[in-house]
Design a protein around this motif. Structure first.
Motif, PDB file in Angstrom:
ATOM      1  N   ASP A  20       3.805  11.379 -34.137  1.00 10.91           N
ATOM      2  CA  ASP A  20       5.138  11.256 -35.652  1.00 10.91           C
ATOM      3  C   ASP A  20       6.401  11.362 -35.178  1.00 10.91           C
ATOM      4  O   ASP A  20       7.018  11.038 -35.754  1.00 10.91           O
ATOM      5  CB  ASP A  20       4.512  12.831 -36.516  1.00 10.91           C
ATOM      6  N   ASP A  21       6.911  11.358 -33.889  1.00  7.23           N
ATOM      7  CA  ASP A  21       7.881  11.503 -32.922  1.00  7.23           C
ATOM      8  C   ASP A  21       8.339  10.031 -33.660  1.00  7.23           C
ATOM      9  O   ASP A  21       7.674   9.160 -33.501  1.00  7.23           O
ATOM     10  CB  ASP A  21       7.763  12.088 -31.581  1.00  7.23           C
ATOM     11  N   ILE A  22       9.588  10.177 -33.816  1.00  4.19           N
ATOM     12  CA  ILE A  22      10.763   9.155 -34.136  1.00  4.19           C
ATOM     13  C   ILE A  22      11.019   9.011 -32.941  1.00  4.19           C
ATOM     14  O   ILE A  22      11.789   9.442 -31.495  1.00  4.19           O
ATOM     15  CB  ILE A  22      11.612   9.460 -34.935  1.00  4.19           C
ATOM     16  N   VAL A  23      10.175   7.569 -32.496  1.00  5.46           N
ATOM     17  CA  VAL A  23      11.589   7.179 -30.823  1.00  5.46           C
ATOM     18  C   VAL A  23      11.647   5.581 -30.740  1.00  5.46           C
ATOM     19  O   VAL A  23      12.140   5.054 -31.703  1.00  5.46           O
ATOM     20  CB  VAL A  23      10.032   6.942 -29.493  1.00  5.46           C
ATOM     21  N   THR A  24      13.032   6.032 -30.131  1.00  5.47           N
ATOM     22  CA  THR A  24      13.898   4.139 -29.956  1.00  5.47           C
ATOM     23  C   THR A  24      13.398   3.787 -28.566  1.00  5.47           C
ATOM     24  O   THR A  24      13.998   5.320 -27.638  1.00  5.47           O
ATOM     25  CB  THR A  24      15.701   4.839 -30.035  1.00  5.47           C
ATOM     26  N   VAL A  25      12.952   2.822 -28.143  1.00  6.46           N
ATOM     27  CA  VAL A  25      12.419   2.445 -27.073  1.00  6.46           C
ATOM     28  C   VAL A  25      13.108   0.996 -26.360  1.00  6.46           C
ATOM     29  O   VAL A  25      14.410   0.421 -27.763  1.00  6.46           O
ATOM     30  CB  VAL A  25      11.364   2.024 -26.401  1.00  6.46           C
ATOM     31  N   VAL A  26      13.537   0.547 -24.791  1.00  7.80           N
ATOM     32  CA  VAL A  26      14.161  -0.432 -24.659  1.00  7.80           C
ATOM     33  C   VAL A  26      13.172  -1.567 -23.459  1.00  7.80           C
ATOM     34  O   VAL A  26      12.464  -0.633 -23.317  1.00  7.80           O
ATOM     35  CB  VAL A  26      15.306  -0.020 -23.930  1.00  7.80           C
ATOM     36  N   GLY A  27      12.879  -2.308 -24.134  1.00 11.05           N
ATOM     37  CA  GLY A  27      12.105  -2.786 -23.260  1.00 11.05           C
ATOM     38  C   GLY A  27      11.927  -4.401 -23.687  1.00 11.05           C
ATOM     39  O   GLY A  27      12.051  -4.841 -24.495  1.00 11.05           O
ATOM     40  N   PRO A  28      11.488  -5.378 -22.617  1.00 13.12           N
ATOM     41  CA  PRO A  28      10.792  -7.005 -23.222  1.00 13.12           C
ATOM     42  C   PRO A  28       9.724  -7.221 -24.280  1.00 13.12           C
ATOM     43  O   PRO A  28       8.859  -6.173 -24.267  1.00 13.12           O
ATOM     44  CB  PRO A  28      10.545  -7.633 -22.106  1.00 13.12           C
ATOM     45  N   LYS A  29      10.293  -8.016 -25.018  1.00  8.22           N
ATOM     46  CA  LYS A  29       9.286  -8.451 -26.135  1.00  8.22           C
ATOM     47  C   LYS A  29       8.167  -8.983 -25.362  1.00  8.22           C
ATOM     48  O   LYS A  29       9.209  -9.953 -25.061  1.00  8.22           O
ATOM     49  CB  LYS A  29      10.044  -9.152 -27.405  1.00  8.22           C
ATOM     50  N   THR A  30       6.432  -9.499 -25.509  1.00  2.29           N
ATOM     51  CA  THR A  30       5.907  -9.626 -24.840  1.00  2.29           C
ATOM     52  C   THR A  30       4.625  -9.798 -26.047  1.00  2.29           C
ATOM     53  O   THR A  30       5.337  -9.476 -27.565  1.00  2.29           O
ATOM     54  CB  THR A  30       5.084  -9.154 -24.107  1.00  2.29           C
ATOM     55  N   SER A  31       3.874 -11.066 -25.759  1.00  2.00           N
ATOM     56  CA  SER A  31       3.130 -10.745 -26.844  1.00  2.00           C
ATOM     57  C   SER A  31       1.291 -11.264 -26.465  1.00  2.00           C
ATOM     58  O   SER A  31       0.936 -10.922 -25.289  1.00  2.00           O
ATOM     59  CB  SER A  31       2.709 -12.232 -27.541  1.00  2.00           C
ATOM     60  N   TYR A  32       0.408 -10.742 -27.373  1.00  2.00           N
ATOM     61  CA  TYR A  32      -0.530 -10.604 -26.860  1.00  2.00           C
ATOM     62  C   TYR A  32      -1.726 -11.270 -27.402  1.00  2.00           C
ATOM     63  O   TYR A  32      -1.618 -10.440 -28.918  1.00  2.00           O
ATOM     64  CB  TYR A  32      -1.593  -8.800 -26.232  1.00  2.00           C
ATOM     65  N   ASN A  33      -2.484 -12.365 -27.164  1.00  2.00           N
ATOM     66  CA  ASN A  33      -3.155 -13.342 -28.319  1.00  2.00           C
ATOM     67  C   ASN A  33      -1.982 -13.270 -29.934  1.00  2.00           C
ATOM     68  O   ASN A  33      -2.478 -13.359 -30.552  1.00  2.00           O
ATOM     69  CB  ASN A  33      -4.800 -12.930 -28.578  1.00  2.00           C
ATOM     70  N   GLY A  34      -0.682 -13.424 -29.501  1.00  2.00           N
ATOM     71  CA  GLY A  34      -0.407 -14.348 -30.137  1.00  2.00           C
ATOM     72  C   GLY A  34       0.467 -12.932 -31.142  1.00  2.00           C
ATOM     73  O   GLY A  34       0.815 -13.041 -32.367  1.00  2.00           O
ATOM     74  N   ALA A  35       0.062 -11.372 -30.687  1.00  2.00           N
ATOM     75  CA  ALA A  35       0.399 -10.815 -31.560  1.00  2.00           C
ATOM     76  C   ALA A  35       1.754 -10.037 -31.068  1.00  2.00           C
ATOM     77  O   ALA A  35       1.132 -10.004 -29.690  1.00  2.00           O
ATOM     78  CB  ALA A  35      -0.257  -9.365 -31.419  1.00  2.00           C
ATOM     79  N   PRO A  36       2.755  -9.412 -31.314  1.00  2.00           N
ATOM     80  CA  PRO A  36       3.866  -9.464 -31.335  1.00  2.00           C
ATOM     81  C   PRO A  36       4.379  -7.780 -30.144  1.00  2.00           C
ATOM     82  O   PRO A  36       3.118  -7.053 -31.066  1.00  2.00           O
ATOM     83  CB  PRO A  36       4.366  -9.413 -31.715  1.00  2.00           C
ATOM     84  N   GLN A  37       4.086  -7.115 -29.255  1.00  2.00           N
ATOM     85  CA  GLN A  37       4.469  -6.301 -28.253  1.00  2.00           C
ATOM     86  C   GLN A  37       5.433  -6.494 -27.262  1.00  2.00           C
ATOM     87  O   GLN A  37       6.204  -6.678 -27.126  1.00  2.00           O
ATOM     88  CB  GLN A  37       3.325  -6.069 -28.081  1.00  2.00           C
ATOM     89  N   MET A  38       6.099  -4.890 -27.180  1.00  2.00           N
ATOM     90  CA  MET A  38       6.630  -4.328 -25.868  1.00  2.00           C
ATOM     91  C   MET A  38       5.704  -3.915 -24.927  1.00  2.00           C
ATOM     92  O   MET A  38       5.100  -3.145 -25.600  1.00  2.00           O
ATOM     93  CB  MET A  38       7.655  -3.384 -26.390  1.00  2.00           C
ATOM     94  N   LYS A  39       6.343  -4.295 -24.068  1.00  2.00           N
ATOM     95  CA  LYS A  39       5.043  -3.690 -22.810  1.00  2.00           C
ATOM     96  C   LYS A  39       6.582  -3.540 -21.559  1.00  2.00           C
ATOM     97  O   LYS A  39       7.827  -3.507 -21.466  1.00  2.00           O
ATOM     98  CB  LYS A  39       4.566  -5.076 -22.116  1.00  2.00           C
ATOM     99  N   ASN A  40       5.808  -2.080 -20.558  1.00  2.00           N
ATOM    100  CA  ASN A  40       6.646  -1.764 -20.152  1.00  2.00           C
ATOM    101  C   ASN A  40       8.119  -1.476 -20.253  1.00  2.00           C
ATOM    102  O   ASN A  40       9.168  -1.197 -19.695  1.00  2.00           O
ATOM    103  CB  ASN A  40       6.884  -2.369 -18.681  1.00  2.00           C
ATOM    104  N   VAL A  41       8.332  -0.259 -21.473  1.00  2.00           N
ATOM    105  CA  VAL A  41       9.206   0.145 -21.938  1.00  2.00           C
ATOM    106  C   VAL A  41      10.186   1.727 -21.748  1.00  2.00           C
ATOM    107  O   VAL A  41       9.383   1.929 -20.827  1.00  2.00           O
ATOM    108  CB  VAL A  41       9.739  -0.390 -23.547  1.00  2.00           C
ATOM    109  N   THR A  42      11.452   1.744 -22.186  1.00  2.00           N
ATOM    110  CA  THR A  42      11.450   3.105 -21.610  1.00  2.00           C
ATOM    111  C   THR A  42      12.486   3.648 -22.906  1.00  2.00           C
ATOM    112  O   THR A  42      12.932   3.223 -23.194  1.00  2.00           O
ATOM    113  CB  THR A  42      12.910   2.515 -20.414  1.00  2.00           C
ATOM    114  N   VAL A  43      11.843   4.855 -23.101  1.00  2.00           N
ATOM    115  CA  VAL A  43      11.990   6.129 -23.811  1.00  2.00           C
ATOM    116  C   VAL A  43      13.452   6.657 -24.045  1.00  2.00           C
ATOM    117  O   VAL A  43      14.079   7.012 -22.863  1.00  2.00           O
ATOM    118  CB  VAL A  43      10.934   6.682 -24.127  1.00  2.00           C
ATOM    119  N   GLU A  44      14.343   5.676 -24.545  1.00  2.00           N
ATOM    120  CA  GLU A  44      16.179   5.720 -24.892  1.00  2.00           C
ATOM    121  C   GLU A  44      16.200   7.364 -25.040  1.00  2.00           C
ATOM    122  O   GLU A  44      16.957   7.889 -25.490  1.00  2.00           O
ATOM    123  CB  GLU A  44      16.157   4.703 -25.731  1.00  2.00           C
TER     124      GLU A  44
END
Length: 157
Positions: A20-44
């Protein structure tokens, strides 16, 4: 306003993130099996959000820095000095059948638009979940700074 799968953070163990926390993350956009995701992010930034019932919310001290998740049925407020507006700003009350909290405006999401509550399709009788802080105005307890999370339409009988 939406969601994205975050697959791994560089600092999760020390971030203190909870559901339930609200987070802002920074990191690269990637995808897995065609679904968008972010990987190896840093919590800003992390904004802690506590799930709370309406009676406990009413009893809180006013605090614009403490965020809470509340839910209830959308109703017309029985308290003096309130408005009922589901088309523009989202002014109404949330009720759990025993306790009522007046909601003073709802944005369409975290960082979302103000004055466009009607675009969310929320109707009287629906079950609504929002994130907000507790304030008071002329002795009226208010959920303020509100952000839409989700809603379920009222059950037709």
């Amino acid at each position: 306003t939406g969601e994205v799968l975050v697959y791994g953070t560089n600092d999760f163990a020390t971030s203190g993130i909870e559901e339930d926390d609200i987070v802002t993350v920074v990191g690269p956009k990637t995808s897995y099996n065609g679904a968008p995701q972010m990987k190896n992010v840093t919590v800003e930034k992390r904004v802690p959000v506590q799930d709370i019932d309406l009676a406990s919310f009413r009893a809180l001290k006013d605090n614009k820095e403490a965020w809470y998740k509340i839910s209830g049925t959308v109703v017309k407020s029985s308290e003096e000095g309130t408005k009922f507006d589901l088309e523009q700003y989202g002014n109404f009350a949330l009720s759990d059948g025993t306790t009522e909290v007046y909601v003073y405006g709802v944005k369409t999401g975290w960082g979302g638009a103000k004055g466009q509550f009607g675009t969310l399709g929320v109707k009287e009788g629906d079950n609504l979940t929002i994130i907000c802080y507790k304030t008071s105005y002329n002795e009226l307890v208010e959920a303020d700074g509100c952000v839409y999370v989700s809603h379920e339409p009222a059950q037709v009988q």
